[in-house]
Design a protein around this motif. Structure first.
Motif, PDB file in Angstrom:
ATOM      1  N   GLY A 129      -4.945  -4.466   3.976  1.00  0.00           N
ATOM      2  CA  GLY A 129      -3.533  -4.138   3.897  1.00  0.00           C
ATOM      3  C   GLY A 129      -3.075  -3.794   2.504  1.00  0.00           C
ATOM      4  N   THR A 130      -3.976  -3.601   1.567  1.00  0.00           N
ATOM      5  CA  THR A 130      -3.574  -3.388   0.193  1.00  0.00           C
ATOM      6  C   THR A 130      -2.664  -2.184   0.044  1.00  0.00           C
ATOM      7  OG1 THR A 130      -5.661  -4.343  -0.521  1.00  0.00           O
ATOM      8  CG2 THR A 130      -4.443  -3.082  -2.154  1.00  0.00           C
ATOM      9  N   ASN A 131      -2.940  -1.101   0.760  1.00  0.00           N
ATOM     10  CA  ASN A 131      -2.141   0.104   0.603  1.00  0.00           C
ATOM     11  C   ASN A 131      -1.322   0.419   1.844  1.00  0.00           C
ATOM     12  OD1 ASN A 131      -4.308   0.699   2.197  1.00  0.00           O
ATOM     13  ND2 ASN A 131      -4.397   2.841   1.556  1.00  0.00           N
ATOM     14  N   GLY A 132      -0.988  -0.606   2.627  1.00  0.00           N
ATOM     15  CA  GLY A 132      -0.189  -0.366   3.810  1.00  0.00           C
ATOM     16  C   GLY A 132      -0.969   0.335   4.890  1.00  0.00           C
ATOM     17  N   PHE A 170      -9.036   2.861  -1.267  1.00  0.00           N
ATOM     18  CA  PHE A 170      -8.721   3.331  -2.613  1.00  0.00           C
ATOM     19  C   PHE A 170      -7.483   4.217  -2.549  1.00  0.00           C
ATOM     20  CE2 PHE A 170     -13.216   2.371  -2.597  1.00  0.00           C
ATOM     21  CZ  PHE A 170     -13.405   1.697  -3.789  1.00  0.00           C
ATOM     22  N   PRO A 171      -6.292   3.624  -2.440  1.00  0.00           N
ATOM     23  CA  PRO A 171      -5.072   4.426  -2.298  1.00  0.00           C
ATOM     24  C   PRO A 171      -4.837   5.321  -3.512  1.00  0.00           C
ATOM     25  CG  PRO A 171      -4.557   2.112  -2.701  1.00  0.00           C
ATOM     26  CD  PRO A 171      -6.016   2.175  -2.437  1.00  0.00           C
ATOM     27  N   ASP A 172      -4.336   6.520  -3.264  1.00  0.00           N
ATOM     28  CA  ASP A 172      -4.089   7.480  -4.339  1.00  0.00           C
ATOM     29  C   ASP A 172      -3.109   6.941  -5.370  1.00  0.00           C
ATOM     30  OD1 ASP A 172      -5.824   9.281  -3.239  1.00  0.00           O
ATOM     31  OD2 ASP A 172      -4.277  10.396  -2.143  1.00  0.00           O
ATOM     32  N   LYS A 173      -2.159   6.113  -4.918  1.00  0.00           N
ATOM     33  CA  LYS A 173      -1.171   5.573  -5.840  1.00  0.00           C
ATOM     34  C   LYS A 173      -1.824   4.741  -6.929  1.00  0.00           C
ATOM     35  CE  LYS A 173       3.120   2.863  -5.903  1.00  0.00           C
ATOM     36  NZ  LYS A 173       4.089   2.102  -5.085  1.00  0.00           N
ATOM     37  N   LEU A 174      -2.941   4.092  -6.608  1.00  0.00           N
ATOM     38  CA  LEU A 174      -3.632   3.238  -7.576  1.00  0.00           C
ATOM     39  C   LEU A 174      -4.831   3.920  -8.213  1.00  0.00           C
ATOM     40  CD1 LEU A 174      -3.632  -0.164  -5.618  1.00  0.00           C
ATOM     41  CD2 LEU A 174      -1.974   0.634  -7.310  1.00  0.00           C
ATOM     42  N   PHE A 175      -5.492   4.835  -7.477  1.00  0.00           N
ATOM     43  CA  PHE A 175      -6.745   5.417  -7.955  1.00  0.00           C
ATOM     44  C   PHE A 175      -6.675   6.940  -8.098  1.00  0.00           C
ATOM     45  CE2 PHE A 175      -8.079   1.301  -6.493  1.00  0.00           C
ATOM     46  CZ  PHE A 175      -9.116   0.949  -7.348  1.00  0.00           C
ATOM     47  N   GLY A 176      -5.473   7.480  -8.141  1.00  0.00           N
ATOM     48  CA  GLY A 176      -5.338   8.928  -8.255  1.00  0.00           C
ATOM     49  C   GLY A 176      -5.976   9.511  -9.511  1.00  0.00           C
ATOM     50  N   GLY A 177      -5.951   8.754 -10.613  1.00  0.00           N
ATOM     51  CA  GLY A 177      -6.520   9.249 -11.859  1.00  0.00           C
ATOM     52  C   GLY A 177      -7.863   8.657 -12.209  1.00  0.00           C
ATOM     53  N   VAL A 178      -8.477   7.958 -11.257  1.00  0.00           N
ATOM     54  CA  VAL A 178      -9.770   7.309 -11.506  1.00  0.00           C
ATOM     55  C   VAL A 178     -10.902   8.229 -11.068  1.00  0.00           C
ATOM     56  CG1 VAL A 178     -11.224   5.333 -10.905  1.00  0.00           C
ATOM     57  CG2 VAL A 178      -8.768   5.015 -11.251  1.00  0.00           C
ATOM     58  N   LEU A 199      -9.173  -1.566 -12.922  1.00  0.00           N
ATOM     59  CA  LEU A 199      -8.730  -0.174 -12.826  1.00  0.00           C
ATOM     60  C   LEU A 199      -7.369  -0.029 -12.145  1.00  0.00           C
ATOM     61  CD1 LEU A 199     -12.127   1.451 -11.823  1.00  0.00           C
ATOM     62  CD2 LEU A 199     -10.887   1.854 -13.957  1.00  0.00           C
ATOM     63  N   SER A 200      -7.017  -0.969 -11.281  1.00  0.00           N
ATOM     64  CA  SER A 200      -5.782  -0.814 -10.506  1.00  0.00           C
ATOM     65  C   SER A 200      -4.747  -1.911 -10.759  1.00  0.00           C
ATOM     66  CB  SER A 200      -6.104  -0.801  -9.004  1.00  0.00           C
ATOM     67  OG  SER A 200      -6.553  -2.074  -8.570  1.00  0.00           O
ATOM     68  N   GLY A 201      -5.199  -3.076 -11.191  1.00  0.00           N
ATOM     69  CA  GLY A 201      -4.291  -4.202 -11.340  1.00  0.00           C
ATOM     70  C   GLY A 201      -4.068  -4.975 -10.056  1.00  0.00           C
ATOM     71  N   PHE A 202      -4.756  -4.581  -8.973  1.00  0.00           N
ATOM     72  CA  PHE A 202      -4.563  -5.224  -7.675  1.00  0.00           C
ATOM     73  C   PHE A 202      -5.900  -5.652  -7.090  1.00  0.00           C
ATOM     74  CE2 PHE A 202      -0.690  -2.861  -8.189  1.00  0.00           C
ATOM     75  CZ  PHE A 202       0.278  -3.654  -7.610  1.00  0.00           C
ATOM     76  N   SER A 203      -5.818  -6.640  -6.197  1.00  0.00           N
ATOM     77  CA  SER A 203      -7.006  -7.122  -5.512  1.00  0.00           C
ATOM     78  C   SER A 203      -7.377  -6.171  -4.379  1.00  0.00           C
ATOM     79  CB  SER A 203      -6.744  -8.518  -4.939  1.00  0.00           C
ATOM     80  OG  SER A 203      -7.720  -8.861  -3.993  1.00  0.00           O
TER      81      SER A 203
END
Length: 502
Positions: A382-385, A254-262, A229-233
């Motif tokens: 640390g995935t989303n800072g 679940f950062p919004d940048k990666l999961f905003g539309g999920v 869904l995000s392309g990231f670990s």
């Protein structure tokens, strides 16, 4: 549970008797029957996969060549285990089929069904991530394969996009699960403990050297859904040690940048799969019954509704902005008058702040020197800072004497287990390299050691080395450091490779 001629031999392995093996074993040399491509299209540490074309029928196969000796020891037992698992899965639609076996003095060749679409990882490298609809389709297909395995008490233990094959050019053409080199039988009453898998996908119980179970695969299911869904670990760190720490603490965001539309249902699915305690996770059947995968129509309507609401809100906000612009034109003269009064008030406030800072600068200077190191107990993913709190190295040494936390010692993998003396170790293997797929960044890793003692061992968290030394009487002030770690792609190199599709 097992068919005639296939039986467990301990340590999670299966064996096959000679009569059953003869059903697949072909005495003729493989080169007499097939045209083999010289260049492998996939390669592992102990295996290479070449395209094989049957000379009479023209049918294409994937010929997987497994070395019969590894590290100066016979690997026939591991090869027979993989053959036995593939034979047990002969009736599964979502698992690659084994068609024949050829043996030579140095290799055993498995003639496998060829999936022409290649690995799902290659698809992700090009697309970065999947649409939610495609991700749901993939997860259904993978879970059907896992359910088939789990009914036979077999855990795959290396579920990742590299071991999921596309049968055609599109996702919808179908998927096949492959690579059973490190699969294990984990029937009730067995006690299988091994350090196996791929760093970003391994479950906490693997890192803690605790008994493996069918639910170990479900953790990998959750990671896989996150990656698709995000392309990231979800747990990827700058080092393997940091990744393992994030996994052990289930530092999930679940950062919004990666999961905003999920959808919320997809996030709930991932959370229910990624539970630290295995018994808290869903089963393979339970995953298929989850609303995200079960009720396709309702969830698709919900996704569409969310998109419609978002579009409506954006349109309303744009209309409000236009109205605000008109009002600002009318009130501009009044605002200019108010600005003069505001400026006078600001000057007075700034003067007060300057006086306060001047007073603070004359405080006792004993607190000027700060001792900062990362506190692993408080570390978040640390995935989303995200934030990581710090503490001094002395507290790290005290914690390491009482908790099972990752530390680096002498370059081997070890885990604490209590015995009559209170300590014992297990030596496992880790990858010498960690690759981040679809991202040019690479780093060379070393073997990892986990121990429960302090002593002279050095502890790594977030790439910072904190020596566990004897506490001294120096006075330090604790502070909080905020560390931003960029999101990283999931690593693709296994901890231990024993075969598989490639």
């Amino acid at each position: 549970m097992f068919t005639e001629g296939i039986f467990p031999i301990g340590d999670g392995l299966l064996d096959i008797n000679e009569d059953r093996l003869k059903e697949l074993l072909v005495a003729d040399d493989i080169n007499e029957i097939y045209e083999l491509e010289q260049t492998p299209f996939a390669r592992g540490k102990f295996a290479a996969v070449r395209r094989a074309i049957h000379k009479n029928s023209g049918t294409h196969f994937a010929a997987k060549f497994l070395k019969r000796r590894r590290r100066a020891q016979s690997s026939d037992k591991e090869i027979k285990h993989e053959i036995a698992v593939l034979m047990l899965c002969d009736g599964a639609d979502n698992i690659v089929k084994l068609n024949a076996v050829h043996e030579s003095r140095s290799d055993t060749a498995l003639l496998l069904e060829l999936a022409t679409g290649g690995e799902l990882q290659t698809f992700l490298d090009n697309e970065e991530c999947l649409s939610e609809a495609h991700a749901r389709y993939c997860m259904r297909e993978v879970l059907k394969a896992l359910q088939y395995l789990h009914k036979r008490s077999i855990a795959h233990l290396d579920l990742k996009p590299q071991n999921i094959l596309l049968t055609g050019e599109r996702i919808e053409d179908g998927l096949k699960l492959c690579d059973f080199g490190i699969s294990r039988v984990v029937a009730e009453g067995t006690n299988v403990r091994e350090i196996v898998g791929t760093p970003d996908y391994v479950a906490p119980e693997v890192l803690q050297y605790e008994p493996l179970s069918l639910l170990t695969d479900i953790w990998s299911v959750g990671v896989l859904a996150y990656v698709l869904l995000s392309g990231f670990s979800p747990f990827g760190g700058e080092t393997k040690q940091e990744t393992f720490l994030n996994i052990s603490q289930c530092a999930l965001t679940f950062p919004d940048k990666l999961f905003g539309g999920v959808s919320a249902a997809a996030i709930d699915f991932i959370r229910r799969a990624l539970r630290i305690k295995p018994n808290d996770r869903m089963t393979a059947a339970g995953c298929l019954e989850h609303i995200w995968l079960k009720d396709e129509c309702s969830i698709d309507r919900q996704i569409l509704t969310d998109i419609t609401k978002s579009t409506t809100v954006d349109s309303a906000a744009a209309a409000d902005d236009e109205d605000d612009d008109d009002e600002e034109d009318v009130d501009v003269d009044e605002d200019e008058d108010d600005d003069d009064e505001a400026e006078e008030e600001d000057d007075e406030v700034e003067a007060n702040e300057a006086e306060l800072e001047n007073e603070m600068s004359h405080d006792d200077g004993d607190e000027d020197e700060l001792n900062i190191s990362i506190d692993t107990e408080q570390q978040l993913n640390g995935t989303n800072g995200s934030k990581m709190e710090s503490s001094d190295a002395e507290e790290l040494a005290e914690e390491s004497a009482t908790k099972k936390q990752p530390v680096i010692t002498n370059g081997k993998t070890a885990y604490n287990k209590s015995n009559s003396n209170g300590y014992s170790t297990y030596n496992g293997r880790s990858a010498s390299n960690s690759n981040y797929s679809n991202n040019t960044a690479r780093h060379n890793g070393t073997h990892t050691t986990y121990t429960n003692g302090a002593g002279s061992a050095a502890r790594y968290t977030n790439g910072v080395k904190a020596s566990a030394t004897t506490p001294t009487t120096t006075t330090t002030q604790r502070t909080t450091a905020v560390v931003t770690v960029p999101a990283v792609r999931a690593t693709t190199i296994p901890l231990q490779y024993n075969g598989g599709y490639r």
